[in-house]
Design an enzyme around this catalytic site. Structure first.
Site, PDB file in Angstrom:
ATOM      1  N   GLY A 277       0.775  -1.221   0.000  1.00 47.17           N
ATOM      2  CA  GLY A 277       0.000   0.000   0.000  1.00 47.17           C
ATOM      3  C   GLY A 277       0.812   1.278   0.000  1.00 47.17           C
ATOM      4  N   SER A 278       0.373   2.223   0.819  1.00 46.77           N
ATOM      5  CA  SER A 278       0.899   3.592   0.771  1.00 46.77           C
ATOM      6  C   SER A 278       2.343   3.729   1.209  1.00 46.77           C
ATOM      7  CB  SER A 278       0.015   4.510   1.623  1.00 46.77           C
ATOM      8  OG  SER A 278      -1.292   4.569   1.095  1.00 46.77           O
ATOM      9  N   THR A 279       2.944   2.657   1.749  1.00 45.14           N
ATOM     10  CA  THR A 279       4.373   2.741   2.065  1.00 45.14           C
ATOM     11  C   THR A 279       5.205   2.922   0.797  1.00 45.14           C
ATOM     12  OG1 THR A 279       4.572   0.325   1.993  1.00 45.14           O
ATOM     13  CG2 THR A 279       4.145   1.341   4.147  1.00 45.14           C
TER      14      THR A 279
END
Length: 571
Positions: A277-279
């Site tokens: 995801g957003s990592t």
């Protein structure tokens, strides 16, 4: 006067026949005796051969274990040792006493091994020999011997002992019954640990047992609190690639590996791949800055409405700001829409090149054999470039992510991870991924995410933590399971002079009353990192200082967010 009586001829013939019969009987008896003696000799020789071979086999196994070197952590704490121990076994077919009574007494002496029913099953097995307990103490041997059952036997043999029990089990691995490494560093170092020329020289791993215990404790606590299926975590030295801690839950006890299932034996940090995801968003920002696509951090991207690309629509979460966002704000708010627009300008070639420089297209670079292959898109359409920019459509291991974040903050150099303690000055040169200037920008923006964005709960007072949350729906065959997610927080500290990366990941956490039902990374994974850093920072030589911090004064004037505003949902 002597009288001579002549015997009839028939009588003389009868006496001769009797003598012949006796001679024949003697011959036959001798032959039987010889055959019997030969049979006895054959049996004895066979038993001797079996005993010799069994003894040789046992001796070979004992010799292998006896010669196997120790493994210690980076500070010399023992992780794996070879010790003398007792084994308790039984010949089920030779048991003389009441098997049910003996089973009850054995269960009372060895409750951790099994109950009365288990021991009774061992005593009634249709085999000639079976083990009841290995690595038994002399005191236990004495107590079992007092039962007085001659079919129960005892023997001394060398055993591999893992004195820290489950601690760092996946990094260490375990041995086969013949004394060779089956997984982990036991397998990697098998030849080295059995080398007679290096006997008595323990191998030092990069693991720090104090840090390992802290991260295992915090991840275990979070896993229980949020009813997660599994959890993984890593602490990585950003300048050497040394793995200071590697946690995979559920775990196993290498002293009793036979009781573990496939879920326990699997190393989540190096074998399991996830869409994180957003990592991935900081990686996209770094690619845009380093390639010159974005030359000003104040350049803004339209996040006022969902982004339509063909038949796909990219959304932000409910409550996200519906306005134009600059680079830092895109990360603070964790905007999918703005990130996708940035990636669209970077383009598929440059995005793939960045991911490949970080090793996202190959198995993680570490000594372990237990490594998973990333899920790499087969075709890079325009939407592929946009979605991989925020961690969807590409799956890597937590170790991949930790090594990538090390490169983002250490000046731009990617290095392979290692579980071997590295001498000062011996770290691999690695390869440049981004420029030092880009790395400096990333440190600023990662710190701002923790100060003002979704990473607030990952901060540790005085340690200047920077990082990014990531929450992605769990990928399943044919799509995604909307009821499950993977929550991750990737961080580094101290951001003014980074030393360590800390990654925490929870698989399928559930919301709680305390989190208001939220099950995103800001509420579960980020606090794990913050608490771990607070516990181990000083052990790792980082002095907490709340008067120091990284300078972000050239970015803060461009931010529109109210510093006191809470994080939206914690992606």
């Amino acid at each position: 006067m002597t009288v001579i009586v002549a015997r009839p001829a028939a009588q003389r013939r009868s006496a001769g026949q009797r003598q012949a019969l006796v001679a024949t009987s003697h011959t036959r008896l001798m032959m039987l005796l010889l055959l019997f003696a030969a049979a006895v000799v054959v049996v004895i020789m066979r038993l001797a051969m079996l005993g010799a071979f069994s003894g040789e086999e046992a001796a070979a196994r004992t010799a292998a274990l006896a010669a196997r070197g120790d493994i210690v952590d980076r500070n010399g704490a023992p992780l794996a040792r070879t010790i003398d121990a007792w084994t308790i076994a039984v010949h089920p077919r030779k048991v003389l006493g009441d098997k049910m009574e003996i089973a009850a007494r054995l269960a009372a002496l060895m409750p951790d091994r099994g109950d009365q029913a288990w021991f009774y099953a061992q005593l009634t097995k249709p085999v000639s020999f079976t083990y009841l307990q290995r690595r038994a103490s002399p005191a236990l041997v004495e107590q079992v011997n007092a039962i007085g059952e001659p079919a129960i036997v005892f023997a001394r043999e060398t055993q591999r002992l893992y004195p820290q029990s489950t601690l760092a089990a996946h990094a260490l691995g375990f041995l086969s019954t013949d004394g060779h490494g089956m997984s982990g560093m036991e397998r990697v170092l098998d030849e080295r640990l059995l080398d007679p020329a290096k006997a008595g020289q323990p191998v030092a791993l990069s693991i720090d047992t104090r840090v390992q215990a802290a991260l295992e404790s915090e991840l275990g606590r979070a896993m229980t609190t949020f009813s997660a299926h599994a959890a993984g975590g890593i602490v990585l030295d950003v300048h050497t690639g040394e793995v200071i801690s590697m946690v995979s839950l559920p775990t196993f006890n290498p002293n009793r590996v036979g009781k573990s299932g496939s879920d326990e034996l699997r190393n989540i940090t190096t074998q399991s791949v996830f869409e994180l995801g957003s990592t991935f968003k900081p990686i996209t920002m770094a690619a845009a800055i380093d390639s010159g696509v974005v030359t000003s951090l104040n350049r803004r991207f339209d996040a006022t409405h969902p982004l339509q690309v063909g038949r796909f629509t990219i959304h932000d979460e409910r409550g996200d700001p519906k306005r134009w966002l600059n680079m830092a704000e895109t990360l603070i708010y964790s905007s999918n829409i703005a990130t996708a627009r940035v990636a669209d300008e970077v383009g598929p070639e440059r995005m793939q090149a960045m991911f490949k420089r970080l090793g996202f297209d190959t198995k993680p670079d570490i000594e372990l054999r237990e490594k998973g292959r990333p899920l790499w898109p087969g075709f890079w359409a325009r939407t592929t470039t946009m979605t991989t920019a925020y961690g969807h459509g590409i799956a890597v291991t937590p170790l991949h992510l930790a090594s990538a974040y090390a490169a983002l903050v250490n000046g731009g150099i990617w290095r392979p991870a290692t579980l071997i303690k590295t001498a000062v000055g011996d770290a691999p040169r690695g390869r440049r991924v981004i420029s030092e200037a880009t790395s400096a920008r990333m440190r600023q923006m990662l710190r701002l995410i923790v100060l003002r964005g979704t990473g607030r709960k990952g901060d540790a007072p005085g340690y200047r933590v920077g990082g990014k949350t990531g929450t992605a729906e769990a990928a399943v065959a044919g799509g995604y399971d909307r009821s499950r997610n993977v929550a991750t927080f990737a961080a580094a500290f101290p951001m003014d002079a980074p030393r360590y990366v800390v990654v925490a990941m929870l698989d399928s956490p559930q919301g709680t009353k305390e989190t208001g039902g939220w099950k995103t990374a800001a509420w579960n994974a980020a606090p794990v990192v913050g608490r771990t850093i607070a516990r181990v920072g000083s052990m790792l030589g980082v002095v907490p200082d709340e008067r120091r911090d990284i300078d972000v004064s050239d970015i803060t004037p461009t931010l529109w967010q109210d510093p006191s505003a809470p994080p939206v949902d914690g992606r």
